[in-house]
Enzyme design. Structure first.
Site, PDB file in Angstrom:
ATOM      1  N   ASP A  32       1.592  -0.339   0.026  1.00 18.55           N
ATOM      2  CA  ASP A  32       0.503  -1.282  -0.252  1.00 18.55           C
ATOM      3  C   ASP A  32       0.337  -2.303   0.876  1.00 18.55           C
ATOM      4  O   ASP A  32       0.096  -3.483   0.630  1.00 18.55           O
ATOM      5  CB  ASP A  32       0.745  -1.990  -1.585  1.00 18.55           C
ATOM      6  N   HIS A  57      -4.558  -2.085  -1.158  1.00 15.65           N
ATOM      7  CA  HIS A  57      -5.555  -1.980  -2.226  1.00 15.65           C
ATOM      8  C   HIS A  57      -6.724  -2.937  -2.025  1.00 15.65           C
ATOM      9  O   HIS A  57      -7.765  -2.793  -2.668  1.00 15.65           O
ATOM     10  CB  HIS A  57      -4.903  -2.173  -3.602  1.00 15.65           C
ATOM     11  N   SER A 100      -4.381 -11.324  -3.711  1.00 14.84           N
ATOM     12  CA  SER A 100      -3.732 -10.160  -3.100  1.00 14.84           C
ATOM     13  C   SER A 100      -3.896 -10.179  -1.584  1.00 14.84           C
ATOM     14  O   SER A 100      -5.001 -10.341  -1.069  1.00 14.84           O
ATOM     15  CB  SER A 100      -4.342  -8.876  -3.660  1.00 14.84           C
TER      16      SER A 100
END
Length: 420
Positions: A194, A163, A273
């Site tokens: 992911d 993402h 992230s």
């Protein structure tokens, strides 16, 4: 001539003798004065000045006499005074500094003999671990958005979240901890796990040390690296709060992502992230991916001590597949999970359908069986089953427990790679 008065010419006076007569105006002709009273004393004594008992008068120095020089004595006195003043000033300054006089307010205690510095930190201390890991952490910039990543190989492969690079174009770049930057391109992505791999045009990089996510325990100390809210080169610490916390994430209408995550209370926010979660030895044991927040929207989301990382064993396997083949393998059990679980209040994942030639069928599982455990992990619903299955490599054999009607049974399932 004589008369009755017997006048006679008096004989000439005899000058007085003695010290007072010489040169005295009173005695120059006093005795020859014809009008002198013969009964008057022969001398007038004038009293002298009283004799003083004070100190004698200072002697008068002859101005023409040779004088003694005092220049050497004065020079010695001057040098002695200067030395004494200098020594006294130095002692006074030392005393004032030592006691904080005249130098303003002194805050804190005196520094130790050897000031602490980063180079003195032990390699196994937290600061030592940070020094070892930080050169391998990067900040990923994609069209104005910021994420994190870590160097997997010395020749420039970097692992991050899918993402983070979603929608990446030619403007994607990475920044290293030393402030240098480099352009990057996407090598491959696996949206459902992911995980993505990008390539940096640089060599001789410092790669991370990979750990074993199966060897960690709840309570282990961990460090989270990344760029939360754009604050690059940030490190936070915490513990492993839970293991195999199953996560189903994704935007509405987008890809649904499943993984059995490592839960931590280390502060993780937007921008973390893709960054590494490392153990106390500096080995990467997970990749920071998602947080739980009380914010109503993504922009309002903030850390509340609930962060989740994809286990590094899964990350490393998927990343290696992407680098070697350009595509990640997906692990499956060969069955479809019903929207609802088992019976009300009993939990478990109910199998809606079983592929005839798949792993589940080979293990004797049938439609409507309810799986309650997989490799010892309790299964509450279908999300648990999918996330736990994808944690393992294709070909791994796991033990399962299931209910068929009122009876609980056990089986061994050899998981497989998705053929699609």
């Amino acid at each position: 001539m004589t008369d009755g008065w017997n006048w006679r010419q008096p004989p000439p006076p005899t000058p007085p003798s003695g010290p007072s007569a010489a040169g005295s105006p009173w005695w120059s002709d006093a005795l020859a004065d014809p009008w002198r009273d013969p009964r008057a004393p022969a001398a007038v004594v004038v009293p002298g000045a009283p004799i003083s008992s004070g100190p004698p008068p200072e002697p008068v120095t002859d101005p023409d006499a040779p004088r003694r020089s005092y220049a050497p004595v004065l020079l010695i006195c001057l040098i002695t005074a200067l030395l004494a003043g200098t020594l006294g000033g130095a002692l006074a300054y030392a005393f004032a500094v030592r006691n904080g006089i005249g130098a303003g307010t002194t805050l804190g205690a005196a520094p130790p003999p050897l000031a602490p510095s980063a180079v003195q930190r032990a390699p196994d201390s937290q600061a030592g671990v940070v020094m070892k890991v930080m050169p391998s952490v990067v900040t990923v910039r994609v069209t104005g958005a910021i994420g994190s990543g870590f160097v997997a190989t010395t020749d420039g492969y970097v692992i991050t979240n899918d993402h983070v690079v979603e929608g990446a174009d030619k403007t994607m770049s990475v920044a290293f901890s030393d402030g240098t930057t480099a352009s990057a391109k996407v090598v491959g992505r696996d949206p459902e796990s992911d995980i993505a791999v990008i390539k940096v045009n640089r060599s001789r990089l410092t790669a991370v040390a990979f750990g074993n996510s199966e060897g960690i325990a709840v309570g282990d100390r961990v460090l989270a690296f990344g760029a939360p809210l754009g604050l690059t080169n940030t490190v936070t610490d915490g513990i492993v709060s839970a293991l195999d916390r199953t996560i189903q994430a994704g935007e509405p209408g987008g890809t649904t992502r499943y993984y059995a995550a490592i839960q931590t209370d280390a502060a993780v926010n937007q921008g973390n992230s893709g960054g590494p979660l490392v153990d106390a030895g500096g080995r990467v044991i997970g990749m920071n991916s998602v947080i739980r927040s009380v914010g109503g929207t993504e922009t309002e989301a903030g850390n509340i001590g609930l962060a989740f990382a994809i286990p590094i064993n899964q990350v490393r396997r998927v990343a290696k597949d992407i680098i070697d083949t350009g595509k990640a393998r997906r692990t499956v059990i060969g069955a479809e999970v019903a929207a609802t679980g088992g019976l009300v209040g009993s939990g478990g994942a109910r199998l809606r359908a079983v592929e005839p030639s798949g792993p589940a069928a080979a293990a004797g599982l049938k439609a409507n069986d309810v799986l309650t455990r997989l490799d010892g992990h309790v299964i509450e619903d279908g999300t648990d089953l999918i996330a736990l299955v994808r944690k393992y490599d294709p070909g791994a054999t796991v033990a399962v427990e299931y209910r068929r009607g009122a009876k609980t049974q056990k089986a061994s399932v050899t998981l497989a790679e998705d053929a699609n």
